[in-house]
Design a protein around this motif. Structure first.
Motif, PDB file in Angstrom:
ATOM      1  N   PRO A  15       0.829  -1.203   0.000  1.00 37.11           N
ATOM      2  CA  PRO A  15       0.000   0.000   0.000  1.00 37.11           C
ATOM      3  C   PRO A  15       0.860   1.248   0.000  1.00 37.11           C
ATOM      4  N   LEU A  17       2.573   4.469   1.165  1.00 38.82           N
ATOM      5  CA  LEU A  17       2.934   4.989   2.484  1.00 38.82           C
ATOM      6  C   LEU A  17       3.082   6.502   2.413  1.00 38.82           C
ATOM      7  N   VAL A  28       6.219   0.926  10.026  1.00 44.82           N
ATOM      8  CA  VAL A  28       4.830   0.823   9.592  1.00 44.82           C
ATOM      9  C   VAL A  28       4.015   0.085  10.648  1.00 44.82           C
ATOM     10  N   LEU A  30      -0.332  -0.696  11.983  1.00 46.98           N
ATOM     11  CA  LEU A  30      -1.657  -0.887  11.401  1.00 46.98           C
ATOM     12  C   LEU A  30      -2.309   0.446  11.056  1.00 46.98           C
ATOM     13  N   THR A  32      -1.055   3.095   9.847  1.00 47.27           N
ATOM     14  CA  THR A  32      -0.542   3.757   8.641  1.00 47.27           C
ATOM     15  C   THR A  32      -1.101   3.133   7.365  1.00 47.27           C
ATOM     16  N   LEU A  33      -1.802   2.000   7.488  1.00 46.77           N
ATOM     17  CA  LEU A  33      -2.313   1.316   6.297  1.00 46.77           C
ATOM     18  C   LEU A  33      -3.642   1.920   5.855  1.00 46.77           C
ATOM     19  N   LEU A  37      -7.274  -2.129   3.873  1.00 47.12           N
ATOM     20  CA  LEU A  37      -6.249  -3.106   4.243  1.00 47.12           C
ATOM     21  C   LEU A  37      -6.254  -3.354   5.755  1.00 47.12           C
ATOM     22  N   ARG A  38      -6.552  -2.311   6.539  1.00 50.95           N
ATOM     23  CA  ARG A  38      -6.658  -2.500   7.998  1.00 50.95           C
ATOM     24  C   ARG A  38      -7.750  -3.513   8.329  1.00 50.95           C
ATOM     25  N   LEU A  67       4.639  -5.810   5.927  1.00 48.97           N
ATOM     26  CA  LEU A  67       3.251  -6.168   6.186  1.00 48.97           C
ATOM     27  C   LEU A  67       3.166  -7.346   7.150  1.00 48.97           C
ATOM     28  N   VAL A  70       3.314  -6.176  10.644  1.00 49.94           N
ATOM     29  CA  VAL A  70       2.038  -5.600  11.079  1.00 49.94           C
ATOM     30  C   VAL A  70       1.088  -6.717  11.523  1.00 49.94           C
TER      31      VAL A  70
END
Length: 345
Positions: A15, A17, A28, A30, A32-33, A37-38, A67, A70
Motif C-alpha cells: 500500500p 505509504l 509501519v 496498522l 498507517t495502512l 487493508l486494515r 506487512l 504488522v
C-alpha cells in the motif's frame, strides 16, 4: 497468475505509504495502512486466532517483511489471542512472510508439476478460489462441441472420500509430469480391472488420448462410474490440461525463464529488454503461441525480481522506454482488454 500476483503486489500488499517525512517500512503500523487493508488484516488475525484456538496452540510469531510485521504485531496484541495463549496446551512457531519479497516465486512457472498446470489452466470452480471446473461431458451420452456446456455439472479436484483420487492428487503434486500421468494410467487400469471392464494395458508413453480411451470404458457402466467418480474427475482434469493450448505456452514460459536465469548473469538488463522487444506483437499479428499483454507483464515482474539490483543509466532508460512504448501500443490495439488490463490502465 497475472491477476493473482500483479494486482496484490501493486495495490494491496504494497500500500502507498506517507511521503519522505512519514514512517519508513520498519515503522509501519496498522494505523498507517489504508482503511480497506486494515480491515483485511484484522479479519486475517481473527481467522488465525480461531484456527489456533481449534488446535489449542500457543504460538511464537516471526515476521519477514513490513506487512508481515504488522500482522504478527496485531496477532500478538489481539485480546482473544492473549487469553488463548494462557491456556493453550500446544506450542508452535509461526513465520509470516511478505509474498512480495518473492514475486519471482508467485509469477514463475515452476518445473514439471502437473498439479500446478491444472490449477493454472482450467477455469475456476464458481465460488471457489483453489478448485477448478472439470468438464464431465465426455462421461455422458451427450454429444456437444460446446466446451462451455453447462447442462452437466462440472467435476472438481477435491475428492476427500475417494482414497484412490487422494493418492493420485498427491502424485500430481509431488511427481514429475511424466511419472504423474503414468500413475493416472495405473489407477485407471486398476479401477477398470476391479469393475471387470475390457481394458488393455499398454506400455510406453502415456498420451491424453490413451487416458481418454480408458475413461470411455466407464461411460456406460453406472455402477463403475459411481464407484470411481472421484478418480475419473482427476484423470479428466489431467487430460483436459494436457490438451489445453495454454499448456504449451506454460512450457514456453518455463523455457524463457530458464534462459533468462542463464543470461542475466552475463548480460546487462538493457540487453535482456532488447531481446524481449521483438516478442511484443500486436493483437492482429499474434498466434496462439505468442505472448499476450498480460503474459508480458508477468514476464517483466519475473525479470525484475530475479535480476536484483539494477545499474541505472542512459542505456537502461532507453531500453525501458522502448518496451513501454511497445506495451502501450499493443494494449491500445487490444479489441477488448481483459479485466486485469482494464484495472491497470
Amino acid at each position: 497468475t497475472a491477476e493473482l500476483c500483479l494486482l496484490p503486489a501493486l495495490a494491496v500488499l504494497l500500500p502507498p505509504l506517507p511521503g519522505p517525512s512519514g514512517p519508513g517500512p520498519a515503522e509501519v503500523g496498522l494505523g498507517t495502512l489504508p482503511a480497506e487493508l486494515r480491515v483485511a488484516v484484522r479479519a486475517l488475525v481473527g481467522d488465525l486466532d480461531a484456527l489456533f484456538a481449534a488446535l489449542s496452540l500457543r504460538e511464537e510469531s516471526f515476521a519477514v517483511g513490513a506487512l508481515s510485521r504488522v500482522v504478527a504485531a496485531e496477532l500478538a496484541s489481539h485480546a482473544p489471542a492473549r487469553n488463548r495463549r494462557r491456556t493453550a496446551t500446544n506450542k508452535a512457531s509461526v513465520i509470516f512472510v511478505d509474498r512480495t519479497l518473492d514475486l519471482a516465486g508467485a509469477v514463475g512457472h515452476h518445473g514439471d508439476n502437473l498439479a500446478e498446470k491444472i490449477l493454472s489452466v482450467l477455469p475456476k470452480l464458481p465460488g471457489h478460489k483453489t478448485d477448478v471446473m472439470v468438464n464431465m461431458v465426455e462421461l455422458t451420452a451427450l454429444q456437444t462441441a460446446d466446451e462451455t456446456c453447462s447442462i452437466i455439472a462440472p467435476g472438481c479436484l477435491a475428492q476427500p472420500n475417494d482414497p484412490a483420487a487422494k493418492a493420485l492428487w498427491e502424485s500430481f503434486m509431488n511427481l514429475k509430469q511424466k511419472e504423474a500421468v503414468m500413475e493416472a494410467r495405473r489407477h485407471l487400469v486398476e479401477a477398470a480391472s476391479r469393475e471387470h471392464l475390457p481394458i488393455k494395458m499398454s506400455m510406453g508413453e502415456v498420451t491424453p488420448e490413451q487416458l481418454s480411451s480408458y475413461i470411455q470404458l466407464f461411460r456406460n457402466n453406472l455402477k463403475a462410474l459411481e464407484n470411481h467418480c472421484g478418480l475419473l474427475q482427476l484423470v479428466q482434469a489431467a487430460v483436459q490440461t494436457l490438451k489445453h493450448p495454454q499448456t504449451s505456452k506454460w512450457d514456453n514460459f518455463l523455457a524463457f525463464e530458464r534462459l533468462l536465469l542463464q543470461t542475466v548473469g552475463e548480460s546487462e538488463m538493457p540487453s535482456v529488454l532488447n531481446q524481449l522487444l521483438p516478442m511484443i506483437k500486436p493483437y492482429n499479428k499474434r498466434t496462439k503461441d505468442d505472448y499476450t499483454c498480460e503474459d508480458f507483464l508477468v514476464l517483466l515482474v519475473y525479470m525484475y525480481s530475479v535480476v536484483g539490483e539494477i545499474k541505472s543509466g542512459k542505456e537502461l532508460d532507453a531500453a525501458e522506454e522502448e518496451v513501454k512504448k511497445a506495451l502501450v501500443k499493443v494494449i491500445c490495439d487490444e479489441p477488448g482488454p481483459p479485466p486485469l488490463l482494464q484495472k491497470i490502465t
